[in-house]
Design a protein around this motif. Structure first.
Motif, PDB file in Angstrom:
ATOM      1  N   HIS A 235     -36.991 -58.583  10.873  1.00 13.44           N
ATOM      2  CA  HIS A 235     -36.993 -58.656  12.337  1.00 13.44           C
ATOM      3  C   HIS A 235     -38.031 -59.668  12.830  1.00 13.44           C
ATOM      4  N   ILE A 236     -39.193 -59.671  12.215  1.00 10.12           N
ATOM      5  CA  ILE A 236     -40.228 -60.636  12.618  1.00 10.12           C
ATOM      6  C   ILE A 236     -39.747 -62.061  12.374  1.00 10.12           C
ATOM      7  N   TYR A 239     -37.425 -63.193  15.095  1.00  8.45           N
ATOM      8  CA  TYR A 239     -38.108 -63.559  16.336  1.00  8.45           C
ATOM      9  C   TYR A 239     -38.785 -64.915  16.214  1.00  8.45           C
ATOM     10  N   SER A 242     -36.347 -67.633  16.542  1.00  6.86           N
ATOM     11  CA  SER A 242     -35.837 -67.817  17.903  1.00  6.86           C
ATOM     12  C   SER A 242     -36.886 -68.408  18.845  1.00  6.86           C
ATOM     13  N   GLN A 244     -40.466 -67.395  18.962  1.00  7.78           N
ATOM     14  CA  GLN A 244     -41.725 -66.671  19.124  1.00  7.78           C
ATOM     15  C   GLN A 244     -42.767 -67.201  18.135  1.00  7.78           C
ATOM     16  N   SER A 272     -35.286 -52.616  15.847  1.00  5.13           N
ATOM     17  CA  SER A 272     -34.888 -53.669  16.778  1.00  5.13           C
ATOM     18  C   SER A 272     -35.247 -53.296  18.202  1.00  5.13           C
ATOM     19  N   LEU A 275     -39.230 -53.180  18.695  1.00  4.86           N
ATOM     20  CA  LEU A 275     -39.834 -54.516  18.676  1.00  4.86           C
ATOM     21  C   LEU A 275     -39.402 -55.323  19.905  1.00  4.86           C
ATOM     22  N   GLU A 276     -38.141 -55.161  20.308  1.00  4.75           N
ATOM     23  CA  GLU A 276     -37.685 -55.868  21.503  1.00  4.75           C
ATOM     24  C   GLU A 276     -38.457 -55.409  22.735  1.00  4.75           C
ATOM     25  N   VAL A 279     -41.940 -57.014  22.572  1.00  4.56           N
ATOM     26  CA  VAL A 279     -41.933 -58.456  22.827  1.00  4.56           C
ATOM     27  C   VAL A 279     -41.608 -58.740  24.286  1.00  4.56           C
ATOM     28  N   ARG A 280     -40.619 -58.036  24.822  1.00  2.00           N
ATOM     29  CA  ARG A 280     -40.143 -58.334  26.179  1.00  2.00           C
ATOM     30  C   ARG A 280     -41.082 -57.795  27.247  1.00  2.00           C
TER      31      ARG A 280
END
Length: 379
Positions: A235-236, A239, A242, A244, A272, A275-276, A279-280
Motif C-alpha cells: 500500500h505504501i 501511494y 501515485s 506521495q 486501504s 491508510l486512505e 493520507v486524505r
C-alpha cells in the motif's frame, strides 16, 4: 375401570397433555422474569396483575410495585392508534372461548409513547375461562432506529449514484452526438472521466454488498497465511507511485510477529481504508506500527496489532463514539461515510477488535487487533 381424560373429542383414555406453562411457572424453570429482555406482564383469572418484570417497568415507566395487584387495564392503560382503549376493545376475559390471544401491534401508552404489544390468553381447559393473560411489551425505538438507518442508506446511495451516473450519461451522450467535433485529447479526457465515475459506482455497489453481508452475519472470511508487513508495504509503494512523498510513511515492525491466518483481500480492504483516511484527512507522517499483542480470542496467547496514526488535527472527542457508525464523515465531506463501518465489520468477522483514539502526534490513531486464528491441524 380407570377413569381418564381425553385430549380431543372421541379420544377415550388418551392422557391429557400438560397444561401450558405460564410465566407464573418461571420460578420452576429457575428463571427470574426480570432476566427477560422484553417486558412481561401477567394478569390472573380476576384480571389483577401478578407479574410485572423490570423490562416492563422500563418500557412503561411504571414501577413494578405500583402495578402489582392492580387491574390490568389500570396498570397498563393502552390505546390503539385511533384512541380506543385496547382492553375494552379486545375484552380478553370475555368474548369467544376459542380466542388464544392478540397478535403483535403498535399501541400507545399514556403520553403517546408507542410500544409493540402482544397478548396470549392461557386457559386451563380447552374452551374454558381465561386463567392468565400474558402480555409482552417491546420498545419501538430500536425498530425506528433501524428504519431510519435504512432510509438514510437509501437516500445516501441514491445521492451517491446520481452524480457519477449523470456524468457518465452526459459525456457518453455528448461523444455519441458530436464525436467528430472533439480532438483526441478532449475525447480521452471525457473517457477518463467516464472510467473514473464507473469505478466510483462499482466501489459503492461493493460497499453496499459488504454492508448487507455484515448486517446479516453472512460476511465470509477465507483464512490464509497473511504477511501483514508486506501487505502494508504494498500500500505504501502504491501511494509513493501515485505521487506521495516516500518519507511521509513510517512502517515499524515489532518482532517476532506471530503467523497470521486471515482473509488477505479483506485485510487489504481494512488497510486501504485506514491508510486512505490518514493520507486524505491527516497531516504529517503516517505511522504504521505492527506488533505482537495479546490475542482478543479466548484460548490464544498472542495476536497481531496494527496501528495507523497521523499528525493532523485528529478526531474531536465528542465524535469518537460515532466514528464506526454508518455515514460518519468527520469534518470533511467526501465519500459515502460507510468505509469505517465496513472496516469494523471485517475486523469483528475475524474475531478481532478495533479502536480509535488520539495519536501521540495529535492526530487520529486507529488500532485493530486480529487473532492468529491458526487452523486446528497447526496447533
Amino acid at each position: 375401570m380407570s377413569v381418564g381424560t381425553s385430549s380431543a373429542p372421541g379420544a377415550r383414555g388418551a392422557p391429557r397433555p400438560p397444561a401450558p406453562r405460564t410465566p407464573g411457572d418461571l420460578a420452576g424453570l429457575g428463571l427470574d422474569p426480570d432476566e427477560l429482555p422484553d417486558g412481561l406482564v401477567v394478569a390472573d383469572e380476576h384480571g389483577r396483575v401478578v407479574c410485572f418484570n423490570a423490562a416492563a417497568a422500563r418500557v412503561t415507566a411504571v414501577p413494578a410495585a405500583e402495578a402489582l395487584g392492580r387491574p390490568l387495564e389500570k396498570a397498563l392503560p393502552l390505546e390503539d392508534l385511533e384512541g380506543r382503549r385496547w382492553w375494552q376493545l379486545t375484552d380478553p376475559y370475555g368474548g369467544l372461548a376459542i380466542r388464544v390471544g392478540q397478535p403483535e401491534r403498535n399501541l400507545l401508552l399514556p403520553g403517546g409513547r408507542e410500544v409493540l404489544v402482544s397478548a396470549r390468553y392461557v386457559r386451563v381447559e380447552r374452551l374454558g375461562p381465561v386463567h392468565r393473560v400474558v402480555v409482552t411489551l417491546r420498545d419501538t425505538e430500536a425498530r425506528r432506529r433501524t428504519e431510519r438507518s435504512h432510509a438514510e442508506l437509501i437516500a445516501t446511495v441514491a445521492h451517491e449514484l446520481r452524480s457519477p451516473l449523470t456524468s457518465v450519461k452526459g459525456f457518453t451522450a455528448t461523444l455519441l452526438a458530436k464525436w467528430e467535433r472533439f480532438t483526441d485529447d478532449q475525447k480521452r479526457l471525457m473517457l477518463e472521466t467516464v472510467d473514473a465515475d464507473a469505478d466510483r459506482v462499482t466501489r459503492l455497489i461493493a460497499e453496499l454488498l459488504d454492508i448487507s453481508r455484515i448486517d446479516s452475519g453472512r460476511l465470509e472470511v477465507r483464512r490464509q497465511p497473511v504477511d501483514i508487513g508486506a501487505a502494508v508495504g504494498r500500500h505504501i509503494q502504491a501511494y509513493v507511485a501515485s505521487g506521495q512523498a516516500a518519507d511521509r510513511f513510517l512502517l515499524r515492525l515489532g518482532r517476532p510477529l506471530p503467523d497470521l491466518w486471515a482473509d488477505p483481500d479483506k485485510v487489504d480492504q481494512v488497510l486501504s481504508n485506514l491508510l486512505e483516511n490518514a493520507v486524505r484527512h491527516g497531516e504529517g507522517t503516517v505511522t504504521i506500527d505492527i506488533t505482537p499483542t495479546a490475542s482478543p480470542r479466548e484460548g490464544e496467547d498472542v495476536g497481531t496489532s496494527v496501528t495507523v496514526s497521523d499528525e493532523g488535527a485528529g478526531i474531536p472527542e465528542e465524535s469518537m463514539n460515532r466514528v464506526f457508525t454508518r455515514f460518519w464523515r468527520g469534518s470533511k465531506r467526501g465519500g459515502t461515510g460507510l468505509g469505517l463501518y465496513i472496516v469494523k465489520g471485517i475486523v469483528e468477522a475475524h474475531g478481532g477488535t478495533i479502536t480509535v483514539g488520539r495519536a501521540p502526534g495529535g492526530g487520529a490513531e486507529f488500532r485493530f487487533t486480529l487473532p492468529v486464528a491458526a487452523p486446528a491441524y497447526l496447533t
